[in-house]
Design a protein around this motif. Structure first.
Motif, PDB file in Angstrom:
ATOM      1  N   ARG A  20       0.840  -1.209   0.000  1.00  0.00           N
ATOM      2  CA  ARG A  20       0.000   0.000   0.000  1.00  0.00           C
ATOM      3  C   ARG A  20       0.874   1.259   0.000  1.00  0.00           C
ATOM      4  O   ARG A  20       0.591   2.227  -0.707  1.00  0.00           O
ATOM      5  N   LEU A  21       1.944   1.222   0.776  1.00  0.00           N
ATOM      6  CA  LEU A  21       2.832   2.393   0.824  1.00  0.00           C
ATOM      7  C   LEU A  21       3.485   2.620  -0.543  1.00  0.00           C
ATOM      8  O   LEU A  21       3.632   3.760  -1.000  1.00  0.00           O
ATOM      9  N   LEU A  22       3.857   1.527  -1.226  1.00  0.00           N
ATOM     10  CA  LEU A  22       4.493   1.664  -2.542  1.00  0.00           C
ATOM     11  C   LEU A  22       3.506   2.142  -3.602  1.00  0.00           C
ATOM     12  O   LEU A  22       3.864   2.945  -4.473  1.00  0.00           O
ATOM     13  N   LEU A  23       2.281   1.648  -3.540  1.00  0.00           N
ATOM     14  CA  LEU A  23       1.281   2.099  -4.520  1.00  0.00           C
ATOM     15  C   LEU A  23       1.010   3.588  -4.365  1.00  0.00           C
ATOM     16  O   LEU A  23       0.890   4.308  -5.368  1.00  0.00           O
ATOM     17  N   ASP A  24       0.931   4.042  -3.108  1.00  0.00           N
ATOM     18  CA  ASP A  24       0.745   5.482  -2.870  1.00  0.00           C
ATOM     19  C   ASP A  24       1.938   6.265  -3.406  1.00  0.00           C
ATOM     20  O   ASP A  24       1.777   7.332  -4.013  1.00  0.00           O
ATOM     21  N   ALA A  25       3.138   5.728  -3.187  1.00  0.00           N
ATOM     22  CA  ALA A  25       4.355   6.398  -3.670  1.00  0.00           C
ATOM     23  C   ALA A  25       4.340   6.464  -5.198  1.00  0.00           C
ATOM     24  O   ALA A  25       4.659   7.505  -5.792  1.00  0.00           O
ATOM     25  N   LEU A  26       3.937   5.357  -5.822  1.00  0.00           N
ATOM     26  CA  LEU A  26       3.878   5.324  -7.289  1.00  0.00           C
ATOM     27  C   LEU A  26       2.910   6.391  -7.800  1.00  0.00           C
ATOM     28  O   LEU A  26       3.211   7.130  -8.740  1.00  0.00           O
ATOM     29  N   ASP A  27       1.750   6.474  -7.153  1.00  0.00           N
ATOM     30  CA  ASP A  27       0.761   7.480  -7.566  1.00  0.00           C
ATOM     31  C   ASP A  27       1.330   8.888  -7.441  1.00  0.00           C
ATOM     32  O   ASP A  27       1.074   9.758  -8.272  1.00  0.00           O
ATOM     33  N   SER A  28       2.120   9.101  -6.388  1.00  0.00           N
ATOM     34  CA  SER A  28       2.581  10.476  -6.135  1.00  0.00           C
ATOM     35  C   SER A  28       3.715  10.889  -7.075  1.00  0.00           C
ATOM     36  O   SER A  28       4.075  12.067  -7.105  1.00  0.00           O
ATOM     37  N   VAL A  29       4.298   9.936  -7.822  1.00  0.00           N
ATOM     38  CA  VAL A  29       5.352  10.335  -8.780  1.00  0.00           C
ATOM     39  C   VAL A  29       4.889  10.233 -10.228  1.00  0.00           C
ATOM     40  O   VAL A  29       5.659  10.491 -11.151  1.00  0.00           O
ATOM     41  N   ARG A  30       3.614   9.839 -10.427  1.00  0.00           N
ATOM     42  CA  ARG A  30       3.111   9.734 -11.801  1.00  0.00           C
ATOM     43  C   ARG A  30       3.046  11.119 -12.424  1.00  0.00           C
ATOM     44  O   ARG A  30       2.620  12.078 -11.780  1.00  0.00           O
ATOM     45  N   THR A  31       3.486  11.201 -13.666  1.00  0.00           N
ATOM     46  CA  THR A  31       3.321  12.447 -14.410  1.00  0.00           C
ATOM     47  C   THR A  31       2.569  12.096 -15.683  1.00  0.00           C
ATOM     48  O   THR A  31       2.725  10.985 -16.203  1.00  0.00           O
ATOM     49  N   SER A  32       1.767  13.030 -16.158  1.00  0.00           N
ATOM     50  CA  SER A  32       0.937  12.697 -17.314  1.00  0.00           C
ATOM     51  C   SER A  32       1.808  12.527 -18.553  1.00  0.00           C
ATOM     52  O   SER A  32       2.855  13.170 -18.702  1.00  0.00           O
ATOM     53  N   GLY A  33       1.373  11.643 -19.431  1.00  0.00           N
ATOM     54  CA  GLY A  33       2.026  11.506 -20.722  1.00  0.00           C
ATOM     55  C   GLY A  33       3.103  10.450 -20.792  1.00  0.00           C
ATOM     56  O   GLY A  33       3.622  10.166 -21.862  1.00  0.00           O
ATOM     57  N   ARG A  34       3.476   9.875 -19.652  1.00  0.00           N
ATOM     58  CA  ARG A  34       4.469   8.799 -19.720  1.00  0.00           C
ATOM     59  C   ARG A  34       4.328   7.866 -18.523  1.00  0.00           C
ATOM     60  O   ARG A  34       3.749   8.230 -17.491  1.00  0.00           O
TER      61      ARG A  34
END
Ligand SMILES: C[S@@+](CC[C@H](N)C(=O)[O-])C[C@H]1O[C@@H](n2cnc3c(N)ncnc32)[C@H](O)[C@@H]1O
Length: 244
Positions: A20-34
């Motif tokens: 859960r902590l990693l999924l939240d981290a992944l979401d917080s570094v997502r940038t649109s377009g890639r």
């Protein structure tokens, strides 16, 4: 995402919490377009890399063990995400040479700082792979927990030796030292969670009562971010951001 290394049931327990902590981290570094690009240092057989690739990331895994990387490739193929996982065999202490100065959205250092010869240099090399605004996810053993475990196991002499070592220059790397390394490297620690606060202390045989395992998972999760419980966890997870 499910991360299951055997002892815990899928999606629950210590690995469920880290997932859960990693999924939240992944979401917080997502940038649109890639797609997010991740680096897993000492990622071994893909305990984290495979589910993160399934969750949409492109993951490079650096590990010194050819056997672990072979298992990683097999697991990635079985999960249908082989093209999203890139195994690189080598020593994280030469990380810059291995990845050619590339920068990543999220860099995992789970269980690797304990394994390198020069912790400060190893940490600096891993930190250099985090892009501005990106995150470093660190999972580190907690030497404090070893004292508690020894004492509870009826080994007070060894517990005392472990406790005294905590306050010497020879002390093993632990979460407080990692926080100091982060601060020294200009990273901002955004979260710190104790992993397995109680489940590392409770023998499996004590969990046969109906509902006991679920209650223990809930107890672990509730204690993970709370002092003083989090300070005695067997492992500690930290999320640190490189300012953008
Ligand atoms: C304790 S395991 C952690 C595996 C995984 N990150 C996890 O948390 O489940 C440590 C991993 O680091 C790898 N390793 C140890 N020393 C290394 C080094 N100097 N460079 C790269 N990998 C290393 C080992 O082969 C092993 O896969």
């Amino acid at each position: 995402m499910q991360i299951d290394t055997g002892r815990d049931r899928p999606g629950t327990g210590r690995f469920g919490l880290i997932s859960r902590l990693l999924l939240d981290a992944l979401d917080s570094v997502r940038t649109s377009g890639r797609r997010p690009v991740l680096l897993d240092c000492g990622g071994g057989s893909g305990t984290y890399a495979v589910p993160l690739a399934v969750a949409g990331a492109d993951v490079t895994v650096v590990d010194i063990s050819a056997d672990a990387l072979a298992t990683l490739s097999r697991r990635a193929a079985e999960a249908g995400i082989a093209s999203s996982v890139h195994p690189v065999q080598g020593d994280v202490e030469a990380l810059g040479d291995l990845i050619g100065g590339a920068e990543f959205d999220l860099v995992l250092a789970h269980g690797i700082l304990e394994a390198v010869d020069d912790v400060a240099a190893g940490f600096a090399g891993i930190r250099a792979a985090v892009r501005p605004g990106g995150l470093m996810s660190i999972l580190v053993g907690n030497p404090v927990a070893a004292v508690v475990a020894r004492a509870l196991a009826g080994e007070p002499v060894l517990a005392l030796a472990e406790l005294r070592e905590l306050y010497t220059p020879e002390a093993r790397i632990g979460p407080d030292a990692v926080e100091a390394l982060c601060a020294g490297a200009g990273l901002v620690v955004e979260a710190r969670h104790g992993i397995g606060v109680f489940s590392d202390l409770v023998p499996g045989s004590a969990l046969d009562a109906p509902g006991a395992r679920d209650a223990l998972d809930e107890l672990d999760a509730a204690a993970s971010g709370r002092s003083p419980f989090a300070e005695i966890a067997g492992r500690v997870h930290l999320l640190a951001r490189r300012p953008g």
